[in-house]
Scaffold this active site. Sequence first.
Site, PDB file in Angstrom:
ATOM      1  N   ALA A 157     -31.049   5.081 -52.222  1.00  0.00           N
ATOM      2  CA  ALA A 157     -30.785   3.855 -51.376  1.00  0.00           C
ATOM      3  C   ALA A 157     -29.611   3.876 -50.598  1.00  0.00           C
ATOM      4  CB  ALA A 157     -31.281   2.967 -52.272  1.00  0.00           C
ATOM      5  N   GLY A 158     -29.001   5.262 -50.619  1.00  0.00           N
ATOM      6  CA  GLY A 158     -27.393   5.090 -49.961  1.00  0.00           C
ATOM      7  C   GLY A 158     -27.824   5.384 -48.534  1.00  0.00           C
ATOM      8  N   ALA A 201     -27.595   8.380 -46.906  1.00  0.00           N
ATOM      9  CA  ALA A 201     -28.697   9.487 -46.743  1.00  0.00           C
ATOM     10  C   ALA A 201     -30.254   8.967 -46.698  1.00  0.00           C
ATOM     11  CB  ALA A 201     -28.469  10.516 -47.546  1.00  0.00           C
ATOM     12  N   LYS A 217     -18.893   7.780 -42.285  1.00  0.00           N
ATOM     13  CA  LYS A 217     -19.851   7.887 -41.332  1.00  0.00           C
ATOM     14  C   LYS A 217     -20.045   6.348 -41.008  1.00  0.00           C
ATOM     15  CE  LYS A 217     -22.380  11.840 -42.820  1.00  0.00           C
ATOM     16  NZ  LYS A 217     -23.704  12.448 -43.030  1.00  0.00           N
ATOM     17  N   TYR A 224     -28.040  20.850 -50.710  1.00  0.00           N
ATOM     18  CA  TYR A 224     -27.794  22.282 -50.191  1.00  0.00           C
ATOM     19  C   TYR A 224     -27.174  23.364 -51.190  1.00  0.00           C
ATOM     20  CZ  TYR A 224     -23.886  21.006 -47.593  1.00  0.00           C
ATOM     21  OH  TYR A 224     -22.593  20.493 -47.433  1.00  0.00           O
ATOM     22  N   SER A 237     -19.288  23.850 -42.046  1.00  0.00           N
ATOM     23  CA  SER A 237     -19.403  23.529 -40.703  1.00  0.00           C
ATOM     24  C   SER A 237     -18.433  24.497 -39.951  1.00  0.00           C
ATOM     25  CB  SER A 237     -19.001  22.162 -40.330  1.00  0.00           C
ATOM     26  OG  SER A 237     -20.138  21.445 -41.020  1.00  0.00           O
ATOM     27  N   GLY A 294     -32.197  21.739 -48.831  1.00  0.00           N
ATOM     28  CA  GLY A 294     -31.378  21.030 -47.641  1.00  0.00           C
ATOM     29  C   GLY A 294     -30.725  21.838 -46.508  1.00  0.00           C
ATOM     30  N   ASP A 335     -28.024  13.538 -38.034  1.00  0.00           N
ATOM     31  CA  ASP A 335     -28.800  13.940 -39.456  1.00  0.00           C
ATOM     32  C   ASP A 335     -30.401  13.827 -39.329  1.00  0.00           C
ATOM     33  OD1 ASP A 335     -26.475  14.535 -40.649  1.00  0.00           O
ATOM     34  OD2 ASP A 335     -25.914  12.427 -41.199  1.00  0.00           O
TER      35      ASP A 335
HETATM   36  P1  ATR Z   1     -25.086   8.462 -49.798  1.00  0.00           P
HETATM   37  O1  ATR Z   1     -24.542   7.482 -48.827  1.00  0.00           O
HETATM   38  O2  ATR Z   1     -24.417  10.032 -49.696  1.00  0.00           O
HETATM   39  O3  ATR Z   1     -26.492   8.362 -49.799  1.00  0.00           O
HETATM   40  P2  ATR Z   1     -24.644   6.812 -51.974  1.00  0.00           P
HETATM   41  O4  ATR Z   1     -24.679   5.376 -51.097  1.00  0.00           O
HETATM   42  O5  ATR Z   1     -23.269   6.735 -52.910  1.00  0.00           O
HETATM   43  O6  ATR Z   1     -24.617   8.157 -51.206  1.00  0.00           O
HETATM   44  O7  ATR Z   1     -25.946   6.707 -52.680  1.00  0.00           O
HETATM   45  C1  ATR Z   1     -26.214   7.703 -53.465  1.00  0.00           C
HETATM   46  C2  ATR Z   1     -27.729   7.579 -54.072  1.00  0.00           C
HETATM   47  O8  ATR Z   1     -28.117   8.524 -55.316  1.00  0.00           O
HETATM   48  C3  ATR Z   1     -28.064   6.264 -54.873  1.00  0.00           C
HETATM   49  O9  ATR Z   1     -29.397   5.799 -54.371  1.00  0.00           O
HETATM   50  C4  ATR Z   1     -27.973   6.272 -56.194  1.00  0.00           C
HETATM   51  O10 ATR Z   1     -28.544   5.628 -57.028  1.00  0.00           O
HETATM   52  P3  ATR Z   1     -28.075   4.225 -57.377  1.00  0.00           P
HETATM   53  O11 ATR Z   1     -28.295   3.481 -56.388  1.00  0.00           O
HETATM   54  O12 ATR Z   1     -28.726   3.831 -58.770  1.00  0.00           O
HETATM   55  O13 ATR Z   1     -26.761   4.167 -57.865  1.00  0.00           O
HETATM   56  C5  ATR Z   1     -28.253   7.987 -56.477  1.00  0.00           C
HETATM   57  N1  ATR Z   1     -27.962   8.701 -57.581  1.00  0.00           N
HETATM   58  C6  ATR Z   1     -26.787   9.232 -57.635  1.00  0.00           C
HETATM   59  N2  ATR Z   1     -26.813  10.107 -59.097  1.00  0.00           N
HETATM   60  C7  ATR Z   1     -28.059   9.720 -59.261  1.00  0.00           C
HETATM   61  C8  ATR Z   1     -28.693  10.386 -60.594  1.00  0.00           C
HETATM   62  N3  ATR Z   1     -28.135  10.959 -61.482  1.00  0.00           N
HETATM   63  N4  ATR Z   1     -30.107   9.987 -60.574  1.00  0.00           N
HETATM   64  C9  ATR Z   1     -30.696   9.169 -59.842  1.00  0.00           C
HETATM   65  N5  ATR Z   1     -30.139   8.750 -58.911  1.00  0.00           N
HETATM   66  C10 ATR Z   1     -28.684   9.164 -58.513  1.00  0.00           C
END
Ligand code: ATR
Length: 279
Positions: A127-128, A130, A69, A221, A18, A242, A102
């Site tokens: 499901a995090g 992003a 965030k 990205y 950035s 990205g 975002d």
């Molecule tokens: P962010 O807020 O950046 O989205 P996060 O809340 O840690 O980060 O979420 C990371 C996401 O990546 C989750 O959906 C995670 O899946 P889980 O809920 O099962 O942990 C997913 N993730 C991370 N590594 C992964 C992998 N190797 N294969 C599939 N999903 C992955």
Amino acid sequence: MMVKKVGLIGWPVAHSISPAMHQAAFQALGLHDWRYELAPIPPDIVRQGLRALRDEGGFIGVNVTIPLKQAVMPYVRPDEQARAVGAVNTIDFRDNSGMNTDVDGFLDDLAAHGIAVAGERVIVLGAGGAARAAAYGLARAGAEVIIVNRTFSRAQDLAASLASSAGLQHITAQTLDEAAEQGARLVVNCTSAGMWPQVEETPWIEGVPFPAGAAAYDMVYRPSVTRFMRQVEASGGQAIGGLGMLVRQGAASFARWTGQTPPLEVMFGAARAALASSG
Ligand code: ATR
């Protein structure tokens, strides 16, 4: 000359591109009194950190990255979109408002690639935070959103939470097999799988056929081409990385702080150069 400061808070922030992107934009527009600085803040002192930047540091605003965030939300006035997403990535200290650029960065980049999602099925992987921003933006843009996640219960929780808090319909959770079989216009990777240095990971399980005719957007990205993107291209689909989302969320923050139209091409060039030199 009174220096106008903006910057990036997070923990850590050292590898961010950035500063390169914003400094190049300041220079291109002759905004020689503006600076973009890194400001690492540990998660346990967010409140004090924000106050110090605003009151003593003379900052006009900041971008916010992982893991702050969500943590900054109680200390700013989040706009409707930031509240719905549950995360702020841009703060303007002049009115203490919190925004989430975002979402628009992502939607703008899809549009720039000619992908219209209104009325289309879109699979969101992850499901995090992003994934939440993407699912919210896509649903707002009129897509039918299918959330798929390695841990299925988190996909169900995210779908339910968006439906109740943001009043958004057409958001459901499915398994990857189910979702792939029903087809989609677009698949968005919002997981960290494949992000440097874990470049051999992918959120798309080998052996599950990629939906015919679907395009893919990978929020990762670094690297610029991920394993997921290679899987999609091998099955004949269009795969978009990205970088554009990163640049466009930054451009939206820049516009908010400076009141100027951001020089997008300059910002793209600086972002690419910074990524190339950081390996
Ligand atoms: P962010 O807020 O950046 O989205 P996060 O809340 O840690 O980060 O979420 C990371 C996401 O990546 C989750 O959906 C995670 O899946 P889980 O809920 O099962 O942990 C997913 N993730 C991370 N590594 C992964 C992998 N190797 N294969 C599939 N999903 C992955």
